[in-house]
Design an enzyme around this catalytic site. Structure first.
Site, PDB file in Angstrom:
ATOM      1  CG  ASP A 180      -2.088   1.035   1.177  1.00  0.00           C
ATOM      2  OD1 ASP A 180      -2.407   1.466  -0.235  1.00  0.00           O
ATOM      3  OD2 ASP A 180      -2.536   1.240   2.137  1.00  0.00           O
ATOM      4  CE  LYS A 183      -2.541   5.147   1.514  1.00  0.00           C
ATOM      5  NZ  LYS A 183      -4.208   4.673   1.634  1.00  0.00           N
ATOM      6  CG  ASN A 237       0.404   4.534   3.561  1.00  0.00           C
ATOM      7  OD1 ASN A 237      -0.172   5.321   4.739  1.00  0.00           O
ATOM      8  ND2 ASN A 237       0.085   3.765   3.275  1.00  0.00           N
ATOM      9  CG  ASP A 248      -0.971   2.218   7.030  1.00  0.00           C
ATOM     10  OD1 ASP A 248      -1.068   1.026   7.414  1.00  0.00           O
ATOM     11  OD2 ASP A 248      -2.071   2.652   6.317  1.00  0.00           O
ATOM     12  CB  THR A 258      -4.320   3.128  -1.985  1.00  0.00           C
ATOM     13  OG1 THR A 258      -4.474   3.145  -0.624  1.00  0.00           O
ATOM     14  CG2 THR A 258      -4.996   4.490  -2.695  1.00  0.00           C
TER      15      THR A 258
END
Length: 170
Positions: free
Chosen positions: A33, A35, A38, A51, A72
């Site tokens: 994840d 992104k 994060n 995260d 995401t």
């Protein structure tokens, strides 16, 4: 927030992000994840990746498709969007998306719903960042494009090889 970052700043930040992901990969952890939300940058310019909530240990028995696709959608790899086996190369794709957004000020794929965006990651050809930022250095464009290859076999072999590509030219 401020639009595209200057390429030199983007490379400096990305090198730190990729270093953190490389450490995770050395410990067989796939973030899944990656992104901008994060990624934290302190007042000194030091970068932290956060995260690891959906991160998994990279083994053929633990990284499998269940009933939902995690991650995401704007930053998801094609194989993750398809619910297929994910490994380090999936994180490399997501790193490419983050880098794309850093230098262009926008995500590469966007539409009005999550399924549509996932389908674009799977099927749509990438508009190379240099088409949006004509003065982008060709080596940086090529690095981003290589990270975002639809076929994982065509991406960088590892986070370490991506770091070398970033450091060799910066």
């Amino acid at each position: 927030e401020r639009g595209p970052l200057p390429p030199r700043e983007a490379v400096r930040i990305m090198t730190q992000i990729v270093s953190a992901i490389e450490l995770a990969h050395q410990n067989r952890i796939i973030h899944r994840d990656i992104k901008p939300q994060n990624i934290l940058i302190d007042k000194h310019g030091d970068v932290k990746v956060t995260d690891f909530g959906i991160a998994r240990i990279a083994t053929s028995s633990t990284i499998t498709y269940t009933s939902s696709v995690l991650g995401t959608v704007h930053y998801i790899s094609p194989e993750q969007a398809k619910g297929k086996f994910i490994d380090e190369k999936s994180d490399i794709y997501s790193l490419g998306v983050v880098m794309y957004e850093m230098v262009t000020g926008r995500v590469p794929f966007d539409t009005d719903n999550a399924v549509g965006i996932a389908m674009q990651h799977i099927n749509e050809p990438l508009v190379e960042p240099i088409k949006l930022v004509p003065n982008l250095e060709p080596w940086l464009n090529a690095t981003i494009v290589k990270c975002m290859e639809k076929n994982p076999e065509n991406r960088f072999e590892s986070a370490e090889s991506l770091i070398r590509a970033l450091e060799d030219k910066s």
